[in-house]
Scaffold this motif. Structure first.
Motif, PDB file in Angstrom:
ATOM      1  N   ASN A  41       0.843  -1.205   0.000  1.00 11.27           N
ATOM      2  CA  ASN A  41       0.000   0.000   0.000  1.00 11.27           C
ATOM      3  C   ASN A  41       0.883   1.262   0.000  1.00 11.27           C
ATOM      4  O   ASN A  41       0.847   2.063   0.935  1.00 11.27           O
ATOM      5  N   GLU A  78      -0.517   2.361  -8.863  1.00  6.97           N
ATOM      6  CA  GLU A  78      -1.597   2.532  -7.875  1.00  6.97           C
ATOM      7  C   GLU A  78      -2.746   1.558  -8.163  1.00  6.97           C
ATOM      8  O   GLU A  78      -3.314   0.969  -7.241  1.00  6.97           O
ATOM      9  N   ARG A  84      -4.599  -5.682  -3.400  1.00  6.60           N
ATOM     10  CA  ARG A  84      -5.176  -5.634  -2.041  1.00  6.60           C
ATOM     11  C   ARG A  84      -6.657  -6.022  -2.051  1.00  6.60           C
ATOM     12  O   ARG A  84      -7.317  -5.976  -1.026  1.00  6.60           O
ATOM     13  N   ARG A 133      -4.023  -1.464  -5.721  1.00  8.65           N
ATOM     14  CA  ARG A 133      -5.412  -1.591  -5.242  1.00  8.65           C
ATOM     15  C   ARG A 133      -5.953  -2.994  -5.565  1.00  8.65           C
ATOM     16  O   ARG A 133      -6.585  -3.632  -4.734  1.00  8.65           O
TER      17      ARG A 133
END
Ligand code: FES
Ligand code: FES
Length: 160
Positions: A122, A150, A157, A154
């Motif tokens: 992150n 990015e 995750r 994301r």
């Protein structure tokens, strides 16, 4: 003439037994001996990052790394990232966001990003920028590359 030595290199999960010059770089062995040309040759001096490979999980400039030194380590090149023909989340995000223009920096960027997101799932924008410190891109202005990282983060995750 460069003295010859026998080495065993573990590349993308396979063992290669080779006779090489003692001073040959890992990049030379990958590209010119094994014909793995996904890893690019740019500056040859450790400044541009297009020659990055993972060595024991860390991104390394293969143009300044002696191949003999890579013995006993796990080497992963851009050819070894995807499994069963499926792009990794990082590769997919680079394609989708248009983070690839000429594409010359892309293998190195993907290798560096892969290591970055394993270490830090992150990252802040500043951490991403710092992580790309040794990867140069002459085309994109880095904006799309940062967006791609990015997006990949994301997704990895489970948030996108
Ligand atoms: S070719 Fe290795 S850092 Fe530029
Ligand atoms: S896309 Fe051309 S150097 Fe990065």
């Amino acid at each position: 003439m460069d003295e010859r030595v026998e080495v065993t290199l573990n590349i993308n999960g396979e063992e290669y037994q080779l006779e090489i010059g003692k001073r040959w770089t890992l990049l030379y062995v990958l590209r010119d001996v094994l014909n793995m040309t996904g890893t690019k040759y740019g500056c040859g001096t450790g400044d541009c990052g297009v020659c990055k490979v993972l060595i024991d999980g860390e991104p390394v400039n293969s143009c300044t790394y002696l191949a003999t030194r890579a013995q006993g380590k796990e080497i992963i090149t851009i050819e070894g990232l995807s499994k069963d023909g499926r792009l990794t989340p990082v590769q997919q995000a680079f394609v989708e966001t248009g983070a690839i223009q000429c594409g010359f920096c892309t293998p190195g960027m993907v290798i560096t990003t892969t290591a970055l997101l394993r270490r830090n799932p992150n990252p802040t924008r500043e951490e991403i920028i710092a992580g790309l410190d040794n990867n140069l891109c002459r085309c994109t202005g880095y904006v799309k590359i940062i967006e791609a990282i990015e997006l990949a983060a994301r997704r990895m995750r489970g948030e996108a």
